[in-house]
Scaffold this active site. Structure first.
Site, mmCIF file in Angstrom:
data_model
loop_
_atom_site.group_PDB
_atom_site.id
_atom_site.type_symbol
_atom_site.label_atom_id
_atom_site.label_comp_id
_atom_site.label_asym_id
_atom_site.label_seq_id
_atom_site.Cartn_x
_atom_site.Cartn_y
_atom_site.Cartn_z
ATOM 1 N N GLU A 144 0.847 -1.200 0.000
ATOM 2 C CA GLU A 144 0.000 0.000 0.000
ATOM 3 C C GLU A 144 0.879 1.246 0.000
ATOM 4 O OE1 GLU A 144 -3.529 0.464 0.217
ATOM 5 O OE2 GLU A 144 -3.639 -1.656 -0.315
ATOM 6 N N ARG A 195 1.832 -3.793 10.335
ATOM 7 C CA ARG A 195 1.277 -4.716 9.328
ATOM 8 C C ARG A 195 2.396 -5.638 8.865
ATOM 9 N NH1 ARG A 195 -1.362 0.140 7.518
ATOM 10 N NH2 ARG A 195 -3.492 0.135 8.295
#
Length: 732
Positions: free
Chosen positions: A81, A287
């Site tokens: 991302e 993450r």
């Protein structure tokens, strides 16, 4: 330097000093256009991006700063991302991705930031393409599947389908149906309480268990009858050493699971708090698929363990990564400094402490146990009783942290210590019981156990778990709620003082807290998609797609070729379904109304699950009743359905006017003198009485009279002459 969040920008600017101006782009600045799906399917699935309306001001400011700066550095997060955001910034700010400096770091600390600045790289287009492939594929599935649901279901057009979300709902729906079909089977467990002297020569009680589950009450009773007048002595003693080892440091999914089990946090709350801790420099990137710790981190943990607990508590460990393609990051979630910071926010502190303890425990010594198993001979029975006890000889990592368990892992035996026993020792038996126990179905998923299951199946990645679980609840396919238990009787046989007695006892069973339940809408949508889109709903297929994204990230597959392979058969199936599939109502016939002779059907209507008497083709209009919150089309009985038609209920007369209760589109209400009053949450419209509703009407009427409505006139802005609408300060 551009980062995603203002908090991150603030922390990094302090570290870098006056050479850098650190600005935030506030996450993604571009997304696919809504028109025509935002994808040129005929031209190699070329995406059509547009700057989000709420980001136009940010982009304008960044463009102005980029023009007057010597250099633009991109420091977005280190996952796919983040890489995609950096590429979008290059595109929007007219920067060359092949030359623009891109830095990545796993923690926002001075050493990590300064080290990253020393070795900048450029945007990794393989990672960008992997993220782009995920976004485009998910847009295709969502944009093509959702209209199919709109056409084939009698609901408002707020339905949606998605590649990962639909599979997550399927898991919850299948578990619910397993529970519904489950037939509980009873058996009897024999336990005896003995007495023996402890080390201080004081008599203590301990427990011993009889043979494995006895199938029925008659056999259990016979077993206890045979023990009348029996003598008991220790036949054999075994002492076995054992150990417990600590769990690996946290990954995204294990942090979500433990925060749910230990702290009661939802998956989205955990990620929100972890993001804040990361941006303020307290923990590493949140993450991650990896359980590795850097050498620097291991040194920090070693110093903390040795200084706080001593050398014997320290044990260096390396944990293997389960996911070989752990792509989201290269280190586990851990504190950036093992000296606990001062955190004002209580929720953040609890999460930080959990991460700190888990990291500490991961590099600590095993807990050393000693397990004693004593076999006790019964003079009148062939099979001995078994007493087990566990002694903790060295606590090791347990001094800091114990991992929690899920419901489906089964009950953990809490074994106490046994008094010192010797072979041949005769024992006094206080009481022996045979208690009826029932098998239980697998529990419903919690948010945490659903994440665990998705990870096991290879579906989704660390960045997808929280949004997926939020989406399926927001869409009304799944709801997180509690379930009240029901009273159940069980049989108990007891042998005490050579007398056998029997009695019934009761327990509260089936109570659940914060579990995920599929709604009727979720069940009907799942069945429809399962029937017509088997590949999209297939667990292995969804996991295979995730593996292909990993291939793209590694530069081993071309992103648009991978999408093309998926798209052609999928699009064909969409067209066939629109043309040939029937409407999905989830209808279930319950019986025939004895008064009208018309069929009674449970089905999904425009405003949710309901029961209907009669059909649309009848001369008389069909009658409808909305299902209660705890009822489902799949399980409601004929009698329960007919109860729903008792509404509207006339409760009696209050202040000279009738009071009627009913359920409307916005929930249960009372009608009195031409006005409507919402019932309180705890008031059941099927059982509530006039004595409860009367005071409610008075209370709500008084509140309405006391509230004020302010009327504001529209005025114009003096510069633009555009109308300005003031905010309402008070509302009735």
């Amino acid at each position: 330097m551009i980062v995603e969040s203002p908090a991150k920008a603030k922390t990094i600017e302090k570290i870098l000093g006056s050479d850098f101006e650190v600005k935030s782009c506030y996450g993604h600045i571009r997304d696919l256009e809504k028109e025509d799906m935002g994808i040129d399917i005929k031209n190699g699935f070329k995406p059509k991006y547009i700057i989000s309306e709420d980001k136009e001001k940010v982009v304008k400011e960044l463009r102005a700063l980029a023009k007057k700066s010597d250099d633009v550095w991109l420091a977005t997060d280190e996952d796919r991302e983040g890489e995609a955001i950096s590429w979008h910034l290059c595109e929007v700010l007219n920067l060359d991705p092949a030359t623009t400096k891109r830095i990545v770091f796993h923690e926002i600390t001075k050493p990590a930031i300064l080290s990253a600045v020393q070795k900048p790289r450029t945007v990794d287009m393989n990672l960008v393409n992997a993220q782009q492939a995920r976004r485009i594929l998910d847009r295709i599935v969502g944009f093509e599947l959702s209209p199919v649901l709109w056409r084939k279901m009698s609901m408002r057009n707020n339905l949606s389908a998605g590649r990962v979300q639909s599979v997550a709902v399927r898991l919850i729906a299948e578990r619910e149906r397993e529970i519904t079909k489950f037939q509980s089977v009873s058996s009897f467990k024999v336990e005896a309480i003995f007495q023996a002297p402890d080390l201080n020569n004081k008599n203590v009680n301990f427990k011993a268990e009889g043979p494995d589950k006895i199938k029925d009450g008659e056999t259990a009773r016979t077993y206890l009858e045979k023990c009348i007048g029996a003598s008991y002595k220790v036949k054999d003693i075994q002492v076995k050493p054992g150990k417990k080892s600590p769990a690996a440091p946290f990954t995204t999914s294990t942090l979500q699971q433990e925060a749910s089990r230990k702290l009661g946090y939802s998956v989205s709350k955990t990620m929100l708090l972890a993001q804040k801790l990361y941006e303020n420099g307290h923990i590493t990137y949140m993450r991650t698929d990896s359980v590795s710790l850097s050498d620097t981190a291991k040194e920090g943990v070693r110093d903390a363990v040795v200084s706080q607990y001593g050398e014997k508590y320290y044990q260096p460990r390396v944990y293997p990564n389960k996911n070989e393609s752990a792509q989201e990051a290269h280190e586990a979630i851990r504190p950036t400094d093992m000296n606990s910071p001062n955190l004002g926010d209580a929720d953040s502190k609890r999460l930080y402490d959990l991460i700190w303890k888990r990291t500490m425990a991961s590099q600590m010594a095993d807990a050393q146990l000693e397990r004693t198993i004593a076999k006790i001979e019964v003079s009148t029975q062939p099979d001995p009783l078994t007493a087990t006890g566990e002694v903790l000889r060295f606590d090791g990592f347990l001094k800091v942290y114990t991992e929690s368990r899920d419901d489906e892992d089964g009950e953990e035996e809490n074994e106490g210590m046994l008094p010192p026993l010797t072979v041949g020792q005769v024992l006094d038996m206080n009481e022996m019981k045979a208690t009826e126990r029932f098998t239980r179905p697998l529990p419903r998923y919690t948010e945490a156990s659903l994440v665990k299951k998705l990870e096991e199946l290879g579906i989704g990645r660390p960045s997808t778990y929280a949004p997926t679980i939020s989406t399926i609840q927001a869409r009304g396919y799944v709801e997180r709620r509690d379930k009240e238990g029901v009273k159940r009787e069980f049989q108990v046989y007891s042998l005490k003082d050579e007398k056998l007695t029997e009695h019934k006892d009761s327990e509260n069973t089936g109570a659940e807290r914060s579990k995920l339940f599929p709604t009727d809408l979720g069940l009907v949508v799942t069945d429809f998609l399962n029937e017509h889109f088997k590949s999209v709903m297939d667990y292995n297929f969804t996991a295979k797609i995730e593996a292909e994204f990993d291939e793209i990230a590694g530069g081993r597959q071309v992103w648009n070729k991978m999408i093309d392979t998926f798209y052609s058969p999928f699009h064909t199936q969409v067209e066939l379904t629109i043309e040939h599939a029937g409407r999905a109502k989830g209808e279930r016939e319950l019986g025939v109304d004895t008064i009208s002779g018309k069929p009674v059907v449970a089905r999904l209507g425009r405003f949710g699950p309901m029961v209907q008497i009669g059909g649309t083709e009848d001369e008389e209009k069909p009658r409808f009743a909305k299902l209660r919150a705890t009822q489902s089309i799949e399980t409601i009985t004929f009698d329960e359905a007919m109860e729903l038609f008792k509404l509207p209920r006339k409760l009696g007369v209050f202040e000279g006017e009738d009071v009627v209760v009913n359920i409307g589109r916005f929930g249960p209400y009372a009608q009195h003198a031409g006005k409507f009053y919402s019932l309180k949450k705890e008031m059941d419209p099927y059982t509530v009485e006039l004595e409860e509703v009367g005071p409610l009407i008075v209370e709500k009427r008084k509140a309405a009279e006391e509230s004020t409505i302010k009327i504001f006139e529209k005025r114009k802005d003096q510069n633009t002459q555009r109308p300005i609408w003031p905010l309402y300060k008070t509302r009735p």
